[in-house]
Scaffold this motif. Sequence first.
Motif, PDB file in Angstrom:
ATOM      1  N   MET A  33       0.823  -1.204   0.000  1.00 14.46           N
ATOM      2  CA  MET A  33       0.000   0.000   0.000  1.00 14.46           C
ATOM      3  C   MET A  33       0.861   1.261   0.000  1.00 14.46           C
ATOM      4  N   GLN A  34       1.945   1.203   0.742  1.00 15.31           N
ATOM      5  CA  GLN A  34       2.810   2.378   0.798  1.00 15.31           C
ATOM      6  C   GLN A  34       3.463   2.659  -0.554  1.00 15.31           C
ATOM      7  N   ALA A  35       3.925   1.593  -1.227  1.00 12.88           N
ATOM      8  CA  ALA A  35       4.540   1.772  -2.548  1.00 12.88           C
ATOM      9  C   ALA A  35       3.532   2.356  -3.523  1.00 12.88           C
ATOM     10  N   ALA A  36       2.285   1.897  -3.454  1.00 14.35           N
ATOM     11  CA  ALA A  36       1.236   2.408  -4.339  1.00 14.35           C
ATOM     12  C   ALA A  36       0.967   3.881  -4.066  1.00 14.35           C
ATOM     13  N   ALA A  37       0.857   4.227  -2.783  1.00  9.77           N
ATOM     14  CA  ALA A  37       0.595   5.619  -2.422  1.00  9.77           C
ATOM     15  C   ALA A  37       1.762   6.518  -2.826  1.00  9.77           C
ATOM     16  N   TRP A  38       2.978   6.018  -2.631  1.00  8.05           N
ATOM     17  CA  TRP A  38       4.179   6.797  -2.948  1.00  8.05           C
ATOM     18  C   TRP A  38       4.250   7.111  -4.439  1.00  8.05           C
ATOM     19  N   GLY A  39       3.883   6.122  -5.264  1.00  3.34           N
ATOM     20  CA  GLY A  39       3.926   6.310  -6.708  1.00  3.34           C
ATOM     21  C   GLY A  39       2.693   6.974  -7.283  1.00  3.34           C
ATOM     22  N   GLY A  40       1.752   7.351  -6.415  1.00  2.00           N
ATOM     23  CA  GLY A  40       0.549   8.027  -6.880  1.00  2.00           C
ATOM     24  C   GLY A  40      -0.400   7.130  -7.638  1.00  2.00           C
ATOM     25  N   SER A  98       5.841  13.935 -21.795  1.00  2.00           N
ATOM     26  CA  SER A  98       5.688  13.705 -20.353  1.00  2.00           C
ATOM     27  C   SER A  98       6.641  14.600 -19.571  1.00  2.00           C
ATOM     28  N   ARG A  99       6.180  15.043 -18.391  1.00  2.00           N
ATOM     29  CA  ARG A  99       7.017  15.853 -17.516  1.00  2.00           C
ATOM     30  C   ARG A  99       7.641  15.011 -16.405  1.00  2.00           C
ATOM     31  N   VAL A 100       7.514  13.709 -16.497  1.00  2.00           N
ATOM     32  CA  VAL A 100       7.955  12.824 -15.429  1.00  2.00           C
ATOM     33  C   VAL A 100       9.471  12.897 -15.231  1.00  2.00           C
ATOM     34  N   LYS A 101       9.894  12.754 -13.967  1.00  2.00           N
ATOM     35  CA  LYS A 101      11.304  12.694 -13.621  1.00  2.00           C
ATOM     36  C   LYS A 101      11.646  11.276 -13.191  1.00  2.00           C
ATOM     37  N   LEU A 102      12.842  10.842 -13.507  1.00  2.00           N
ATOM     38  CA  LEU A 102      13.300   9.523 -13.108  1.00  2.00           C
ATOM     39  C   LEU A 102      13.890   9.630 -11.700  1.00  2.00           C
ATOM     40  N   LEU A 103      13.174   9.067 -10.729  1.00  2.00           N
ATOM     41  CA  LEU A 103      13.573   9.162  -9.324  1.00  2.00           C
ATOM     42  C   LEU A 103      14.133   7.831  -8.844  1.00  2.00           C
ATOM     43  N   GLU A 104      14.894   7.882  -7.761  1.00  2.00           N
ATOM     44  CA  GLU A 104      15.507   6.668  -7.218  1.00  2.00           C
ATOM     45  C   GLU A 104      14.788   6.181  -5.968  1.00  2.00           C
ATOM     46  N   GLY A 105      14.851   4.878  -5.770  1.00  2.00           N
ATOM     47  CA  GLY A 105      14.336   4.266  -4.563  1.00  2.00           C
ATOM     48  C   GLY A 105      15.353   3.272  -4.044  1.00  2.00           C
ATOM     49  N   TYR A 106      15.017   2.651  -2.918  1.00  2.00           N
ATOM     50  CA  TYR A 106      15.961   1.726  -2.294  1.00  2.00           C
ATOM     51  C   TYR A 106      15.200   0.588  -1.622  1.00  2.00           C
ATOM     52  N   GLY A 107      15.732  -0.587  -1.751  1.00  2.00           N
ATOM     53  CA  GLY A 107      15.179  -1.759  -1.083  1.00  2.00           C
ATOM     54  C   GLY A 107      16.195  -2.887  -1.172  1.00  2.00           C
ATOM     55  N   LEU A 108      15.894  -3.980  -0.522  1.00  2.00           N
ATOM     56  CA  LEU A 108      16.767  -5.148  -0.603  1.00  2.00           C
ATOM     57  C   LEU A 108      15.957  -6.383  -0.251  1.00  2.00           C
ATOM     58  N   THR A 109      16.461  -7.536  -0.663  1.00  2.00           N
ATOM     59  CA  THR A 109      15.731  -8.783  -0.484  1.00  2.00           C
ATOM     60  C   THR A 109      15.356  -9.013   0.973  1.00  2.00           C
ATOM     61  N   GLU A 110      16.240  -8.674   1.883  1.00  2.00           N
ATOM     62  CA  GLU A 110      15.996  -8.908   3.308  1.00  2.00           C
ATOM     63  C   GLU A 110      14.881  -8.025   3.879  1.00  2.00           C
ATOM     64  N   ALA A 111      14.438  -7.053   3.113  1.00  2.00           N
ATOM     65  CA  ALA A 111      13.308  -6.216   3.530  1.00  2.00           C
ATOM     66  C   ALA A 111      12.163  -6.336   2.511  1.00  2.00           C
ATOM     67  N   VAL A 112      12.170  -7.411   1.763  1.00  2.00           N
ATOM     68  CA  VAL A 112      11.098  -7.838   0.857  1.00  2.00           C
ATOM     69  C   VAL A 112      10.910  -6.958  -0.367  1.00  2.00           C
ATOM     70  N   THR A 113      10.796  -5.645  -0.190  1.00  2.00           N
ATOM     71  CA  THR A 113      10.442  -4.804  -1.328  1.00  2.00           C
ATOM     72  C   THR A 113      11.062  -3.420  -1.133  1.00  2.00           C
ATOM     73  N   ALA A 114      10.580  -2.432  -1.884  1.00  2.00           N
ATOM     74  CA  ALA A 114      11.082  -1.071  -1.713  1.00  2.00           C
ATOM     75  C   ALA A 114      10.754  -0.571  -0.309  1.00  2.00           C
ATOM     76  N   ILE A 115      11.702   0.117   0.328  1.00  2.00           N
ATOM     77  CA  ILE A 115      11.470   0.619   1.688  1.00  2.00           C
ATOM     78  C   ILE A 115      11.699   2.124   1.798  1.00  2.00           C
ATOM     79  N   MET A 116      12.261   2.736   0.780  1.00  2.00           N
ATOM     80  CA  MET A 116      12.342   4.200   0.733  1.00  2.00           C
ATOM     81  C   MET A 116      12.438   4.639  -0.711  1.00  2.00           C
ATOM     82  N   ALA A 117      12.047   5.879  -0.965  1.00  2.00           N
ATOM     83  CA  ALA A 117      12.083   6.409  -2.329  1.00  2.00           C
ATOM     84  C   ALA A 117      12.000   7.925  -2.270  1.00  2.00           C
ATOM     85  N   MET A 118      12.360   8.551  -3.377  1.00  2.00           N
ATOM     86  CA  MET A 118      12.252   9.994  -3.484  1.00  2.00           C
ATOM     87  C   MET A 118      10.789  10.377  -3.712  1.00  2.00           C
ATOM     88  N   PRO A 119      10.226  11.293  -2.919  1.00  2.00           N
ATOM     89  CA  PRO A 119       8.846  11.744  -3.158  1.00  2.00           C
ATOM     90  C   PRO A 119       8.712  12.346  -4.560  1.00  2.00           C
TER      91      PRO A 119
END
Length: 339
Positions: free
Chosen positions: A1-8, A115-136
Motif C-alpha cells: 500500500m505504501q509503494a502504491a501511495a508513494w507512486g501516486g 511527459s514531464r515525469v522525472k526519473l527518481l531513485e528508490g531503495y530496497g533489498l531482499t531482506e526487507a522484501v520490497t522497496a522501503i524508501m524512495a524519493m517523493p
Amino acid sequence: MQAAAWGGMAEGHSVLAILPIFHGFGLGVCVNAAFMAGGKSILVPMFSAEIVAKLLRTKRPNLLVGVPTLYEALARAPSLSKADLSCLRATFSGADTLPRPVKERFEKLVAERGSRVKLLEGYGLTEAVTAIMAMPLTEYREGSIGIPFPDMLAKICRVGTEEALAPGEEGEICVSGPAVMLGYLDDPEATRATLRVHADGRTWLHTGDLGKMDADGFFYFTVRLKRMIKSSGFNVYPAQIEAVLYQHPLIAEACVVGVPDLAQMERVHAFVVLKDLAQANPDTETQLIEHCRARLIKWSCPREIEFRAELPKTRVGKIDYKVLVQEHTAQHDNQGYAG
C-alpha cells in the motif's frame, strides 16, 4: 500500500511489470502495489528494450519501475523516438546506482515525447522484501534514494557497530519495520549478524550498504560494502567511476571492479560496452582512461579497460559484477597477482 501511495497509483492506473515477479522488488512494487491500489499490472514476458518499448506504445502504462540498464536501453530505443509517452505519471529506478547521464538521457526522451515525469531513485533489498524508501514525486535531491516509507525507520550506523552517526557522516544503512525479514532460512549465524536488537529495543537490519543521511532525513547510497575497492589504502567507489565513464559519448554500458594487484592490493578494472563495437581498440582505451584521469583522483582511475560485446545481467536486469570478477579471476588464475 505504501509503494502504491508513494507512486501516486489509483484505481484504473497501470504499472509495467518489467522486473521478474519471483523477486521481492518485482512482486511487491509491480504486482502487489498495483492490486492494492485497484490498478492493473502489465506483465512483461521477457526482458528486452524492444518488448518494453512496444508495451509503452501499445499499453500506455502510468508507472514504470526498473533498473538503470533498462532506462539506458529505452533512451536509445529507436522505436520510442516518435512515441507518445504522455501516459507516464511516475518512473523509479532501483536495485543499482543510477548514473546521472542515464537519468538525463531518459528524461530528455520523455520530455520530448509529451511527459514531464522525472526519473527518481528508490531503495530496497531482499531482506526487507520490497522497496522501503524512495524519493517523493514532488522532491528531487541529487543522488538521493529518498526517505523511508511511513512505517519504516532508517538510520546510519558506524560500520560493525550499533552506534548511530550524525547527518553527513558515512556509515552502514540500517532499517527497521514490518518489511524486515524474520531471518535467513536455516542460517542462524547469518541471521544474528544481520538482524540486531539495538538499545531502543527495535530489531534493525544491517544492510551491508554504505550511505549517508542529510540534515533533512534524505538518504544517499554510496556502495555495497562488498563492492568497495581498496586501492593503496584508499576507498574507491565503483559507482563514482561508472558515472564518469557514462559521461563519455562512446559508452553504452560500464561496470567497474577491483582486481588483485601486488603494489596496490587492488586496482581498478573497467568493463565497457561501446555504442559502436568497431571502436574497441587501444586508442579508445587510452582515450577513456584519460577521460577518467581528468575527472577522478589517481587511485580511482581505471588501470585498464576491457571491451565486451555485452555485459552479463542478473535476472532483475542489473549488470552482474560478480560474474565479471569470476571471469577475470579464471582468466588470470595461472598468473597469480598481477604486477
